[in-house]
Design a protein around this motif. Structure first.
Motif, mmCIF file in Angstrom:
data_model
loop_
_atom_site.group_PDB
_atom_site.id
_atom_site.type_symbol
_atom_site.label_atom_id
_atom_site.label_comp_id
_atom_site.label_asym_id
_atom_site.label_seq_id
_atom_site.Cartn_x
_atom_site.Cartn_y
_atom_site.Cartn_z
ATOM 1 N N UNK A 7 60.200 -30.687 -0.524
ATOM 2 C CA UNK A 7 59.701 -31.198 -1.790
ATOM 3 C C UNK A 7 58.215 -31.477 -1.797
ATOM 4 N N UNK A 8 57.463 -30.741 -0.980
ATOM 5 C CA UNK A 8 56.021 -30.963 -0.839
ATOM 6 C C UNK A 8 55.239 -29.898 -1.594
ATOM 7 N N UNK A 9 54.210 -30.332 -2.282
ATOM 8 C CA UNK A 9 53.390 -29.418 -3.061
ATOM 9 C C UNK A 9 52.150 -28.994 -2.275
ATOM 10 N N UNK A 10 51.858 -27.697 -2.288
ATOM 11 C CA UNK A 10 50.625 -27.160 -1.692
ATOM 12 C C UNK A 10 49.656 -26.868 -2.823
ATOM 13 N N UNK A 11 48.483 -27.494 -2.789
ATOM 14 C CA UNK A 11 47.502 -27.267 -3.851
ATOM 15 C C UNK A 11 46.997 -25.831 -3.828
ATOM 16 N N UNK A 12 46.548 -25.383 -2.681
ATOM 17 C CA UNK A 12 46.237 -23.967 -2.502
ATOM 18 C C UNK A 12 46.115 -23.659 -1.020
ATOM 19 N N UNK A 13 45.997 -22.368 -0.717
ATOM 20 C CA UNK A 13 46.003 -21.880 0.664
ATOM 21 C C UNK A 13 44.788 -21.001 0.891
ATOM 22 N N UNK A 14 44.155 -21.166 2.042
ATOM 23 C CA UNK A 14 43.074 -20.274 2.463
ATOM 24 C C UNK A 14 43.406 -19.775 3.869
ATOM 25 N N UNK A 15 43.386 -18.456 4.047
ATOM 26 C CA UNK A 15 43.762 -17.882 5.342
ATOM 27 C C UNK A 15 42.606 -17.115 5.964
ATOM 28 N N UNK A 16 42.686 -16.956 7.276
ATOM 29 C CA UNK A 16 41.752 -16.102 8.013
ATOM 30 C C UNK A 16 42.553 -15.404 9.112
ATOM 31 N N UNK A 17 41.871 -14.669 9.954
ATOM 32 C CA UNK A 17 42.552 -13.948 11.023
ATOM 33 C C UNK A 17 43.267 -14.882 11.988
ATOM 34 N N UNK A 18 42.693 -16.059 12.229
ATOM 35 C CA UNK A 18 43.245 -16.955 13.249
ATOM 36 C C UNK A 18 43.706 -18.306 12.707
ATOM 37 N N UNK A 19 43.685 -18.481 11.399
ATOM 38 C CA UNK A 19 44.055 -19.794 10.846
ATOM 39 C C UNK A 19 44.660 -19.664 9.453
ATOM 40 N N UNK A 20 45.585 -20.570 9.179
ATOM 41 C CA UNK A 20 46.116 -20.763 7.833
ATOM 42 C C UNK A 20 45.838 -22.211 7.449
ATOM 43 N N UNK A 21 45.163 -22.407 6.332
ATOM 44 C CA UNK A 21 44.777 -23.741 5.886
ATOM 45 C C UNK A 21 45.534 -24.109 4.616
ATOM 46 N N UNK A 22 46.311 -25.171 4.677
ATOM 47 C CA UNK A 22 46.994 -25.691 3.501
ATOM 48 C C UNK A 22 46.208 -26.874 2.962
ATOM 49 N N UNK A 23 45.905 -26.851 1.673
ATOM 50 C CA UNK A 23 45.268 -28.007 1.043
ATOM 51 C C UNK A 23 46.340 -28.757 0.281
ATOM 52 N N UNK A 24 46.560 -30.012 0.650
ATOM 53 C CA UNK A 24 47.622 -30.840 0.081
ATOM 54 C C UNK A 24 47.062 -32.187 -0.343
ATOM 55 N N UNK A 25 47.883 -32.979 -1.023
ATOM 56 C CA UNK A 25 47.484 -34.331 -1.394
ATOM 57 C C UNK A 25 47.535 -35.234 -0.162
ATOM 58 N N UNK A 26 46.615 -36.185 -0.089
ATOM 59 C CA UNK A 26 46.593 -37.105 1.048
ATOM 60 C C UNK A 26 47.896 -37.881 1.189
ATOM 61 N N UNK A 27 48.495 -38.240 0.059
ATOM 62 C CA UNK A 27 49.730 -39.024 0.143
ATOM 63 C C UNK A 27 50.863 -38.232 0.782
ATOM 64 N N UNK A 28 50.770 -36.898 0.715
ATOM 65 C CA UNK A 28 51.820 -36.054 1.297
ATOM 66 C C UNK A 28 51.544 -35.696 2.759
ATOM 67 N N UNK A 29 50.368 -36.057 3.252
ATOM 68 C CA UNK A 29 49.970 -35.609 4.593
ATOM 69 C C UNK A 29 50.955 -35.999 5.693
ATOM 70 N N UNK A 30 51.420 -37.260 5.779
ATOM 71 C CA UNK A 30 52.344 -37.596 6.878
ATOM 72 C C UNK A 30 53.592 -36.711 6.879
ATOM 73 N N UNK A 31 54.149 -36.465 5.696
ATOM 74 C CA UNK A 31 55.355 -35.641 5.627
ATOM 75 C C UNK A 31 55.040 -34.176 5.922
ATOM 76 N N UNK A 32 53.878 -33.698 5.451
ATOM 77 C CA UNK A 32 53.473 -32.321 5.745
ATOM 78 C C UNK A 32 53.327 -32.122 7.252
ATOM 79 N N UNK A 33 52.716 -33.076 7.931
ATOM 80 C CA UNK A 33 52.557 -32.965 9.381
ATOM 81 C C UNK A 33 53.916 -33.028 10.086
ATOM 82 N N UNK A 34 54.801 -33.862 9.585
ATOM 83 C CA UNK A 34 56.131 -33.951 10.193
ATOM 84 C C UNK A 34 56.865 -32.617 10.077
#
Length: 468
Positions: free
Chosen positions: A353-380
């Protein structure tokens, strides 16, 4: 009772209800609207009085330690003082009004007593308690309108607005809600309506809040369900501006925006409307007007939001920002080109039930931009992923996002140069850029400590300098 030809929905926010005298101004504005739209049923949607929602949230968060009786007496006294407001002056509350108001306020006493016994606040209880701000304010305005001889019905959104049941930040099930209105349309069409905003009811009958600022959302949901002619949101500003006046100099008043543009602005920082406000009216092409409460009502002086894809001379309409962003970074060799990794990450977030604001990718990384309030659950969730391609997961919270919005900005020569040239001159580094995902916007991340300077520099380059 007469039958009206159509509906107009108007919304008054908390900033319109700061002191008792403000209620007289609201009643006069409603009279003005009734005179302007004589043949239409007026649906008036109300927020809680200024600061009351925060008081209720504070009480919920401190339920174990507060003196509930004293808190509720203060809540009652505040709304009783609002009932004294009328255009003729004087203290006009009746015993009937005061007794009813007191009974509604002190319904909360039993709820708080139950919470103290339970030792915690279930989500349904928090939503129920916080909804009382809108309920009480709607009752006050309703009684003032009746006192003025105006024919209004007080309606309960819990009986009419069906949500997905998510406590705290529910979404409205539009088609099911509209079906309810189709069955009861004659009831709504018989007279004018007062409706507390900010909440609805799940299929199971649980009261659920629509998120902070959700009264805007209530207004457009009602407009969609009633097929209203238009919606007016009365604010304490002239309309939408090209930038936050607390940050930029001489922001321009915008006379028109598209649904897409306001959705992008509200999603990424602008707080003028709730992020879900546009969704109900977009497909029905119902215009939304943002008007200054203190000015005489004139639609031509308001910002109108519609389906028109208007391209301004500058292309850019507004610059906004939010510091409610966290970057979750997945690292791994060749991560960007391994099929399915991003899909698995996104799937896991969606299932939680977590929302991803947007995604930026590169050859060696995937970056998820999320809300700060969702960060603990996203990391879990991230740490539970079992993908051999992911070698490391980390996060950052020291960034902020700047949004530049307007039709034509992506295919107009020189816009990007002005934006990033201004940042370069200000020695502000840009970390990540997202452009092209939507035809009306581009975003970039900067250090949070520099975000206001970034907004100021970009706005100056696009709106304030000569030869723009």
């Amino acid at each position: 009772m007469r039958e009206f030809k159509n509906f107009v929905v108007v919304k008054f926010g908390g900033s319109n209800f700061k002191i008792a005298d403000d209620y007289s101004k609201v009643i006069r504005k409603i009279r003005e609207m009734l005179e302007f739209e004589k043949s239409k049923a007026l649906v008036v949607v109300l927020s809680a009085a200024y600061g009351v929602t925060d008081k209720l949230i504070w009480a919920v968060n401190n339920f174990q330690s507060i003196d509930v009786h004293s808190f509720l007496n203060e809540l009652y006294d505040l709304h009783a003082s609002f009932l004294s407001s009328n255009d003729n002056g004087g203290y006009s509350q009746t015993n009937e009004e005061l007794q009813y108001l007191k009974s509604k306020v002190f319904e909360l006493e039993k709820i708080f007593d139950a919470l103290k016994l339970l030792g915690k606040v279930p989500d349904f209880a928090k939503d129920l308690i916080v909804s009382y701000g809108e309920r009480l304010n709607a009752y006050v305005v309703y009684r003032l309108l009746l006192r003025e001889g105006l024919d209004f019905e007080l309606r309960n959104p819990k009986e009419w607005i069906i949500t997905d049941g998510k406590f705290g930040n529910a979404s409205v099930l539009l088609e099911q809600t509209r079906a309810l209105f189709e069955k009861g349309l004659s009831e709504w069409n018989a007279n004018h309506s007062i409706v507390p905003g900010f909440y609805g009811s799940s299929k199971n009958g649980d009261l659920t809040l629509l998120g902070r600022g959700g009264t805007d959302y209530t207004a457009t949901v009602l407009a969609y369900a009633l097929n209203a002619e238009y919606v007016v949101l009365f604010k304490d500003v002239d309309g939408l501006l090209s930038g936050d006046p607390k940050i930029v100099k001489n922001p321009m008043l915008l006379d028109k925006l598209s649904y897409d543009e306001i959705e992008e602005l509200s999603y990424f920082g602008a707080k003028v409307v709730h992020p879900n406000t546009v969704e109900p009216i977009k497909n029905s092409s119902i215009p939304l007007y943002i008007c200054n409460f203190l000015e005489d009502f004139n639609l031509s002086k308001c910002t109108v939001i519609s389906s028109e894809k208007h391209r301004s001379e500058r292309c850019v309409k507004s610059v906004s920002f939010t510091d409610d962003v966290a970057i979750v970074q997945f690292f791994g060799a060749n991560l960007g080109r391994v099929p399915g990794v991003l899909g698995e990450i996104a799937k896991s977030m969606a299932q939680a039930g977590l929302n991803i604001k947007f995604v930026i990718t590169s050859q060696t990384a995937i970056n998820l931009i999320v809300s700060k309030k969702d960060l603990p659950e996203v990391m879990r969730v991230s740490e539970r992923l079992r993908l051999i391609e992911i070698e490391e997961v980390s996060y950052r919270t020291d960034k902020a996002l700047v949004a530049v919005v307007g039709y034509g900005l992506l295919d107009t020569h020189g816009i990007a140069a002005k934006v990033f040239g201004a940042l370069a001159e200000g020695k502000i580094n840009v970390d990540m850029i997202s452009a092209g995902a939507c035809e009306v916007s581009m975003y970039f991340l900067v250090d949070a400590q520099n975000v206001k300077d970034a907004v100021r520099l970009v706005h100056k380059s696009l709106f304030e300098e000569k030869n723009n």
